[in-house]
Design a protein around this motif. Structure first.
Motif, short mmCIF file in Angstrom:
data_model
loop_
_atom_site.label_atom_id
_atom_site.label_comp_id
_atom_site.label_asym_id
_atom_site.label_seq_id
_atom_site.Cartn_x
_atom_site.Cartn_y
_atom_site.Cartn_z
N GLY A 273 0.79 -1.23 0.00
CA GLY A 273 0.00 0.00 0.00
C GLY A 273 0.81 1.27 0.00
O GLY A 273 0.26 2.37 0.00
N LYS A 274 2.13 1.17 0.00
CA LYS A 274 2.96 2.37 0.04
C LYS A 274 2.95 3.09 -1.30
O LYS A 274 3.02 2.45 -2.36
N PRO A 275 2.85 4.44 -1.29
CA PRO A 275 2.82 5.20 -2.55
C PRO A 275 4.15 5.08 -3.29
O PRO A 275 5.22 5.09 -2.68
N SER A 276 4.06 4.94 -4.61
CA SER A 276 5.26 4.82 -5.43
C SER A 276 5.43 6.00 -6.39
O SER A 276 6.56 6.39 -6.70
N LYS A 277 4.32 6.56 -6.88
CA LYS A 277 4.39 7.68 -7.82
C LYS A 277 3.25 8.65 -7.52
O LYS A 277 2.16 8.25 -7.11
N GLN A 278 3.51 9.93 -7.77
CA GLN A 278 2.48 10.96 -7.69
C GLN A 278 2.43 11.67 -9.03
O GLN A 278 3.43 12.23 -9.48
N LEU A 279 1.28 11.64 -9.71
CA LEU A 279 1.10 12.25 -11.02
C LEU A 279 0.08 13.37 -10.91
O LEU A 279 -0.75 13.38 -10.00
N ARG A 292 -3.15 -2.24 -20.75
CA ARG A 292 -3.17 -3.67 -20.51
C ARG A 292 -1.81 -4.20 -20.09
O ARG A 292 -1.73 -5.21 -19.38
N ASP A 293 -0.74 -3.55 -20.51
CA ASP A 293 0.60 -3.96 -20.10
C ASP A 293 1.06 -3.27 -18.82
O ASP A 293 2.19 -3.48 -18.37
N SER A 294 0.19 -2.45 -18.24
CA SER A 294 0.45 -1.73 -16.99
C SER A 294 1.58 -0.70 -17.10
O SER A 294 2.05 -0.20 -16.08
N ASN A 295 1.99 -0.34 -18.33
CA ASN A 295 3.09 0.62 -18.50
C ASN A 295 2.62 2.07 -18.52
O ASN A 295 3.43 2.99 -18.37
N PHE A 296 1.29 2.28 -18.74
CA PHE A 296 0.76 3.65 -18.84
C PHE A 296 -0.53 3.76 -18.05
O PHE A 296 -1.29 2.80 -17.91
N VAL A 297 -0.77 4.98 -17.54
CA VAL A 297 -2.10 5.34 -17.08
C VAL A 297 -2.59 6.46 -17.99
O VAL A 297 -1.80 7.27 -18.50
N VAL A 298 -3.89 6.49 -18.25
CA VAL A 298 -4.45 7.49 -19.15
C VAL A 298 -5.62 8.16 -18.44
O VAL A 298 -6.43 7.50 -17.79
N ALA A 299 -5.68 9.49 -18.53
CA ALA A 299 -6.70 10.27 -17.84
C ALA A 299 -7.44 11.15 -18.84
O ALA A 299 -6.83 11.82 -19.68
N PHE A 309 0.56 8.94 -18.98
CA PHE A 309 1.71 9.03 -18.10
C PHE A 309 2.35 7.65 -17.99
O PHE A 309 1.66 6.63 -17.94
N LYS A 310 3.67 7.63 -17.91
CA LYS A 310 4.41 6.37 -17.73
C LYS A 310 4.35 5.95 -16.26
O LYS A 310 4.58 6.76 -15.36
N ALA A 312 6.37 3.81 -14.91
CA ALA A 312 7.71 3.54 -14.41
C ALA A 312 8.30 4.74 -13.68
O ALA A 312 8.91 4.60 -12.62
N ASP A 313 8.14 5.93 -14.29
CA ASP A 313 8.75 7.12 -13.67
C ASP A 313 7.78 8.29 -13.50
O ASP A 313 8.15 9.36 -13.01
N GLY A 314 6.51 8.11 -13.92
CA GLY A 314 5.52 9.16 -13.77
C GLY A 314 5.58 10.25 -14.81
O GLY A 314 4.83 11.23 -14.74
N ALA A 315 6.48 10.12 -15.81
CA ALA A 315 6.65 11.17 -16.82
C ALA A 315 5.45 11.21 -17.76
O ALA A 315 4.82 10.20 -18.05
N ALA A 316 5.14 12.43 -18.24
CA ALA A 316 4.08 12.58 -19.24
C ALA A 316 4.50 11.87 -20.52
O ALA A 316 5.66 11.92 -20.94
N ALA A 317 3.53 11.21 -21.18
CA ALA A 317 3.84 10.43 -22.37
C ALA A 317 3.00 10.84 -23.57
O ALA A 317 2.97 10.14 -24.58
#
Length: 375
Positions: A273-279, A292-299, A309-310, A312-317
């Motif tokens: 439950g620990k936070p890993s990224k803040q976007l 589906r590959d869990s590499n991106f989130v889309v909003a 957003f990636k 892995a590092d939270g960078a905009a994609a």
């Protein structure tokens, strides 16, 4: 002369008065079958009699009292034969249903007699090896008994409610007790130490699967619930900045995404439950998804823009202007190569990934609020 003597003897034998056979006294009369009895057998010790009848039933009788010890109605047709093993520990039956059934012989008397409980007993369970008995009573006491010594071994502490059901794991290592308050508690049988607790509704019956982990609890509400034992502790996820627009578990089961309506997105490890990224999408969110590959989130925001957003590092994609109005729903294709968006403009659009020119489907005449892609 010899022939004459033989003839006279034969005549005397024929005309001599016959001796009546001795009368046989009836010892016991057995009554209980509803149709003709076709099979009967004694146990080797002569204390019991086994019968099979056309009423499809097998009965075991006490020879001394004539009482029925056990009635078995497993056959679907006439019972024709019964047989008892030479050691008297088993018996077999067969009938017109073409089934042969083998049974253990019921014990003649009690195996053990334990001291009386302090109050009314509410549940009991025996370990698979028969060496320990667990009992529960109205004063909420749960005790472990040694069946060889007929004495209590220990009391299992922690029960706060009257026990409604007990269950022992098939390997005999732990016992579970369900309480009237909906609690299910567990203890190691070896040392009496607690193994966990969870809460449901009032449980009427408990069972542990042969994997010694899966627990089934039949509740008073008519539902059967399935748990894993020992229960896993709950995980505290990070607090969202505002009301959540979406809560999504990544397909790879490595993280969970919490998307707030103000555009703040938190990624947290699913294990602890620990936070890993803040976007930060920087705009109020109307929809959210994970690739589906869990590499991106889309909003999707309330102005019609979709942003990637990636993870892995939270960078905009990347981003695109998808709709004239809020983006109400997002869905990835199972092959992860396209994205469907639905908006307040009544359109559903399909986008090739990486982003290329969109393709419009037949527009709706009103706002689109939900959508999914078939597999």
């Amino acid at each position: 002369m010899t022939r004459l003597r033989l003839t006279l003897l034969a005549v005397c034998f024929l005309f001599a008065p016959r001796m009546a056979p001795p009368a046989l006294a009836q010892l016991t009369y057995f009554s209980g079958h509803e149709d003709p009895i076709y099979g009967v057998a004694y146990t080797p010790d002569g204390k019991r009699i086994l019968t099979g009848s056309f009423d499809n039933k097998v009965k075991l009788w006490d020879r001394e009292t004539g009482e029925v010890v056990r009635t078995i109605a497993d056959h679907q047709n006439l019972v024709l034969t019964v047989a008892v093993s030479p050691d008297g520990l088993q018996f077999a039956t067969s009938g017109l249903d073409r089934n042969i059934k083998l049974y253990d012989m019921p014990l003649a008397g009690e195996v053990a007699k334990l001291p009386a409980l302090a109050a009314e007993g509410t549940a009991a369970a025996l370990t698979p090896d028969g060496k320990q008995l667990i009992t529960a009573d109205k004063p909420k006491a749960i005790q472990v008994w040694d069946t060889a010594e007929n004495k209590p071994v220990r009391t299992l502490a922690g029960s706060d409610a009257v026990t409604t059901a007990l269950a022992i794991s098939p390997d005999g290592k732990f016992v579970l007790a369900a309480g009237e308050d909906g609690s299910i508690r567990g203890w190691n049988l070896a040392d009496g130490q607690p193994t966990g607790q969870l809460n449901a509704v009032s449980v009427a019956s408990l069972a542990v699967s042969t994997d010694n982990r899966t627990v089934l609890a039949a509740g008073s509400d008519g539902l059967v619930r399935v748990f894993t034992w020992p229960p896993q502790p709950s995980i505290a996820l990070p607090n969202a900045s505002q009301k959540l627009a979406a809560l999504v578990v990544a397909p790879n089961n490595q993280f969970v995404a919490l998307a707030a309506v103000d555009g703040k997105i938190a990624l947290a490890n699913l294990g602890d439950g620990k936070p890993s990224k803040q976007l930060d999408a920087k705009h109020p969110l109307a929809s959210f998804a994970v690739s589906r590959d869990s590499n991106f989130v889309v909003a999707g925001d309330d102005k019609g823009t979709v942003r990637w957003f990636k993870t892995a590092d939270g960078a905009a994609a990347g981003e695109l202007e998808a709709h004239a109005g809020a983006v109400r729903s997002l869905a990835y294709h199972p092959n992860n190569q396209s994205l469907a968006t639905a908006g307040n403009d009544g359109l559903i659009r399909l986008w090739q990934l990486p982003i290329a020119e969109s393709r419009e489907l037949q527009p709706h005449k009103a706002n689109v609020h939900a959508m999914a892609i078939a597999r």
